[in-house]
Design a protein around this motif. Structure first.
Motif, PDB file in Angstrom:
ATOM      1  N   PHE A 265       0.842  -1.202   0.000  1.00  0.00           N
ATOM      2  CA  PHE A 265       0.000   0.000   0.000  1.00  0.00           C
ATOM      3  C   PHE A 265       0.872   1.245   0.000  1.00  0.00           C
ATOM      4  O   PHE A 265       2.073   1.191   0.269  1.00  0.00           O
ATOM      5  N   ASP A 266       0.248   2.372  -0.352  1.00  0.00           N
ATOM      6  CA  ASP A 266       0.936   3.652  -0.280  1.00  0.00           C
ATOM      7  C   ASP A 266       0.051   4.672   0.417  1.00  0.00           C
ATOM      8  O   ASP A 266      -1.179   4.550   0.418  1.00  0.00           O
ATOM      9  N   VAL A 267       0.686   5.659   1.023  1.00  0.00           N
ATOM     10  CA  VAL A 267      -0.021   6.741   1.719  1.00  0.00           C
ATOM     11  C   VAL A 267       0.682   8.061   1.444  1.00  0.00           C
ATOM     12  O   VAL A 267       1.856   8.092   1.072  1.00  0.00           O
ATOM     13  N   HIS A 268      -0.053   9.150   1.635  1.00  0.00           N
ATOM     14  CA  HIS A 268       0.582  10.465   1.602  1.00  0.00           C
ATOM     15  C   HIS A 268       1.543  10.576   2.783  1.00  0.00           C
ATOM     16  O   HIS A 268       1.274  10.075   3.875  1.00  0.00           O
ATOM     17  N   SER A 269       2.638  11.264   2.567  1.00  0.00           N
ATOM     18  CA  SER A 269       3.582  11.520   3.649  1.00  0.00           C
ATOM     19  C   SER A 269       3.116  12.709   4.488  1.00  0.00           C
ATOM     20  O   SER A 269       2.288  13.522   4.041  1.00  0.00           O
ATOM     21  N   LEU A 270       3.663  12.835   5.671  1.00  0.00           N
ATOM     22  CA  LEU A 270       3.399  14.019   6.486  1.00  0.00           C
ATOM     23  C   LEU A 270       3.872  15.272   5.755  1.00  0.00           C
ATOM     24  O   LEU A 270       3.225  16.324   5.825  1.00  0.00           O
ATOM     25  N   TYR A 271       4.985  15.157   5.052  1.00  0.00           N
ATOM     26  CA  TYR A 271       5.502  16.295   4.278  1.00  0.00           C
ATOM     27  C   TYR A 271       4.470  16.758   3.253  1.00  0.00           C
ATOM     28  O   TYR A 271       4.220  17.964   3.108  1.00  0.00           O
TER      29      TYR A 271
ATOM     30  N   ILE B  69       1.164  16.284   3.224  1.00  0.00           N
ATOM     31  CA  ILE B  69      -0.027  16.837   3.882  1.00  0.00           C
ATOM     32  C   ILE B  69       0.208  18.289   4.285  1.00  0.00           C
ATOM     33  O   ILE B  69      -0.637  19.168   4.040  1.00  0.00           O
ATOM     34  N   HIS B  70       1.373  18.564   4.905  1.00  0.00           N
ATOM     35  CA  HIS B  70       1.609  19.884   5.489  1.00  0.00           C
ATOM     36  C   HIS B  70       2.260  20.883   4.525  1.00  0.00           C
ATOM     37  O   HIS B  70       1.978  22.083   4.607  1.00  0.00           O
ATOM     38  N   LYS B  71       3.090  20.394   3.605  1.00  0.00           N
ATOM     39  CA  LYS B  71       3.848  21.305   2.743  1.00  0.00           C
ATOM     40  C   LYS B  71       3.286  21.420   1.327  1.00  0.00           C
ATOM     41  O   LYS B  71       3.479  22.448   0.677  1.00  0.00           O
ATOM     42  N   ILE B  72       2.609  20.387   0.850  1.00  0.00           N
ATOM     43  CA  ILE B  72       2.081  20.406  -0.514  1.00  0.00           C
ATOM     44  C   ILE B  72       0.591  20.735  -0.531  1.00  0.00           C
ATOM     45  O   ILE B  72       0.131  21.573  -1.311  1.00  0.00           O
ATOM     46  N   PHE B  73      -0.172  20.080   0.336  1.00  0.00           N
ATOM     47  CA  PHE B  73      -1.622  20.249   0.332  1.00  0.00           C
ATOM     48  C   PHE B  73      -2.097  21.453   1.153  1.00  0.00           C
ATOM     49  O   PHE B  73      -2.706  22.376   0.629  1.00  0.00           O
TER      50      PHE B  73
ATOM     51  N   SER C 292     -13.324  21.811 -16.027  1.00  0.00           N
ATOM     52  CA  SER C 292     -12.425  22.654 -15.244  1.00  0.00           C
ATOM     53  C   SER C 292     -12.679  22.391 -13.763  1.00  0.00           C
ATOM     54  O   SER C 292     -13.747  21.918 -13.376  1.00  0.00           O
ATOM     55  N   TYR C 293     -11.677  22.706 -12.948  1.00  0.00           N
ATOM     56  CA  TYR C 293     -11.880  22.495 -11.514  1.00  0.00           C
ATOM     57  C   TYR C 293     -11.066  23.494 -10.696  1.00  0.00           C
ATOM     58  O   TYR C 293     -10.067  24.043 -11.151  1.00  0.00           O
ATOM     59  N   ILE C 294     -11.546  23.704  -9.480  1.00  0.00           N
ATOM     60  CA  ILE C 294     -10.823  24.444  -8.449  1.00  0.00           C
ATOM     61  C   ILE C 294     -10.743  23.509  -7.242  1.00  0.00           C
ATOM     62  O   ILE C 294     -11.761  23.005  -6.762  1.00  0.00           O
ATOM     63  N   TRP C 295      -9.539  23.284  -6.757  1.00  0.00           N
ATOM     64  CA  TRP C 295      -9.297  22.325  -5.673  1.00  0.00           C
ATOM     65  C   TRP C 295      -8.564  23.066  -4.557  1.00  0.00           C
ATOM     66  O   TRP C 295      -7.412  23.432  -4.695  1.00  0.00           O
ATOM     67  N   GLN C 296      -9.272  23.333  -3.475  1.00  0.00           N
ATOM     68  CA  GLN C 296      -8.709  24.062  -2.352  1.00  0.00           C
ATOM     69  C   GLN C 296      -8.461  23.106  -1.188  1.00  0.00           C
ATOM     70  O   GLN C 296      -9.298  22.247  -0.883  1.00  0.00           O
ATOM     71  N   CYS C 297      -7.325  23.266  -0.547  1.00  0.00           N
ATOM     72  CA  CYS C 297      -6.926  22.367   0.538  1.00  0.00           C
ATOM     73  C   CYS C 297      -6.774  23.149   1.839  1.00  0.00           C
ATOM     74  O   CYS C 297      -6.107  24.184   1.877  1.00  0.00           O
ATOM     75  N   TYR C 298      -7.406  22.630   2.881  1.00  0.00           N
ATOM     76  CA  TYR C 298      -7.358  23.266   4.195  1.00  0.00           C
ATOM     77  C   TYR C 298      -6.912  22.260   5.240  1.00  0.00           C
ATOM     78  O   TYR C 298      -7.111  21.046   5.084  1.00  0.00           O
ATOM     79  N   GLU C 299      -6.344  22.759   6.302  1.00  0.00           N
ATOM     80  CA  GLU C 299      -5.983  21.896   7.426  1.00  0.00           C
ATOM     81  C   GLU C 299      -7.246  21.254   7.986  1.00  0.00           C
ATOM     82  O   GLU C 299      -8.247  21.924   8.217  1.00  0.00           O
ATOM     83  N   GLY C 300      -7.217  19.948   8.203  1.00  0.00           N
ATOM     84  CA  GLY C 300      -8.381  19.225   8.684  1.00  0.00           C
ATOM     85  C   GLY C 300      -8.517  19.268  10.192  1.00  0.00           C
ATOM     86  O   GLY C 300      -7.637  19.755  10.900  1.00  0.00           O
ATOM     87  N   GLU C 301      -9.616  18.731  10.679  1.00  0.00           N
ATOM     88  CA  GLU C 301      -9.881  18.751  12.124  1.00  0.00           C
ATOM     89  C   GLU C 301      -9.049  17.720  12.874  1.00  0.00           C
ATOM     90  O   GLU C 301      -8.821  17.861  14.075  1.00  0.00           O
TER      91      GLU C 301
END
Length: 248
Positions: A139-145, A147-151, A164-173
């Motif tokens: 399996f693969d997962v997103h890294s902590l890097y 999550i915090h630095k890219i997204f 077309s799309y707009i994709w906004q990323c926010y810190e989760g709960e």
């Protein structure tokens, strides 16, 4: 979390995803442990972009996903490509009624949709129960890097005529999580646009946390690498890959 309207445009939006790299990773990992693999369980199979090429390579593939919309797309793609894949709607934390497989995969960061350690543990245990003795789990997962630095805090967009799309990323709960707010605009036959909005949440854990949960479930972790590389995991790797084996 399951895809809704997005399922029918997923492949178009993911047209540049390097699915062939996941297939190569699978084959190289299986070869490296000298495992005889004929049956594969594709967990979180989505639209079948991993299931179909594995089936076309001769593997007996079963794909499961929580989204019936994604499965509908996967089934149609399989028919069009003459690939024999069994698709079932199931929750990866509660896989039921299936036989044991030689190998199981959870690719394309599908595991990151589980937002608690308890859910991740349940998924590992569920996969473990459906693997043969010495079965391979990849399996693969997103890294902590990532999550915090890219997204987190960033916006991605594409302006194309048909989609077309707009994709906004926010810190989760949750700790180390991200909330993806997706708005996409689809052109119909009359050149009019329809807008669809979806929210998706993902979370990742530390490598040590994944290792602990895997060992608790009964797996031996054979190798951990990053970004489709066989080299040692780098601090800025965006995607982390695990090669595991079911203990006797």
């Amino acid at each position: 979390m399951s895809y809704q309207h997005f399922a029918y445009y997923y492949d178009q939006l993911m047209k540049d995803a390097p699915y062939e790299h996941w297939i190569s990773f699978f084959q190289q990992a299986v070869a490296s442990v000298e495992a005889e693999v004929s049956s594969v369980l594709d967990v979180g199979c989505g639209t079948g972009s991993i299931s179909i090429p594995l089936a076309l390579k001769g593997y007996d593939v079963t794909g499961i996903d929580l989204s019936d919309d994604m499965l509908a797309v996967a089934h149609e793609k399989s028919m069009n490509q003459h690939a024999s894949v069994q698709y079932l709607q199931q929750d990866m934390t509660e896989i039921e009624g299936l036989p044991e497989f030689d190998a199981a995969v959870i690719f394309c960061d599908s595991l990151n949709y589980l937002l608690t350690e308890e859910k991740v543990a349940a998924a590992f245990q569920s996969v473990y129960r459906h693997l043969k003795e010495n079965g391979i789990f990849l399996f693969d997962v997103h890294s902590l890097y990532k999550i915090h630095k890219i997204f987190s805090g960033n916006t991605f967009a594409e302006n194309a005529q048909e989609l077309s799309y707009i994709w906004q990323c926010y810190e989760g709960e949750y700790p180390d999580s991200v909330e993806h707010e997706l708005s996409f605009f689809v052109q119909d036959e009359d050149a009019r646009y329809s807008r669809f909005d979806e929210v998706h949440m993902q979370r990742t854990l530390s490598v040590k946390a994944y290792e602990h949960l895997l060992e608790e479930a009964g797996f031996r972790v054979l190798r951990i690498t990053g970004d489709f590389s066989e080299k040692e995991l780098e601090p800025e790797a965006e995607r982390i890959f695990f090669v595991c084996q079911k203990l006797k």
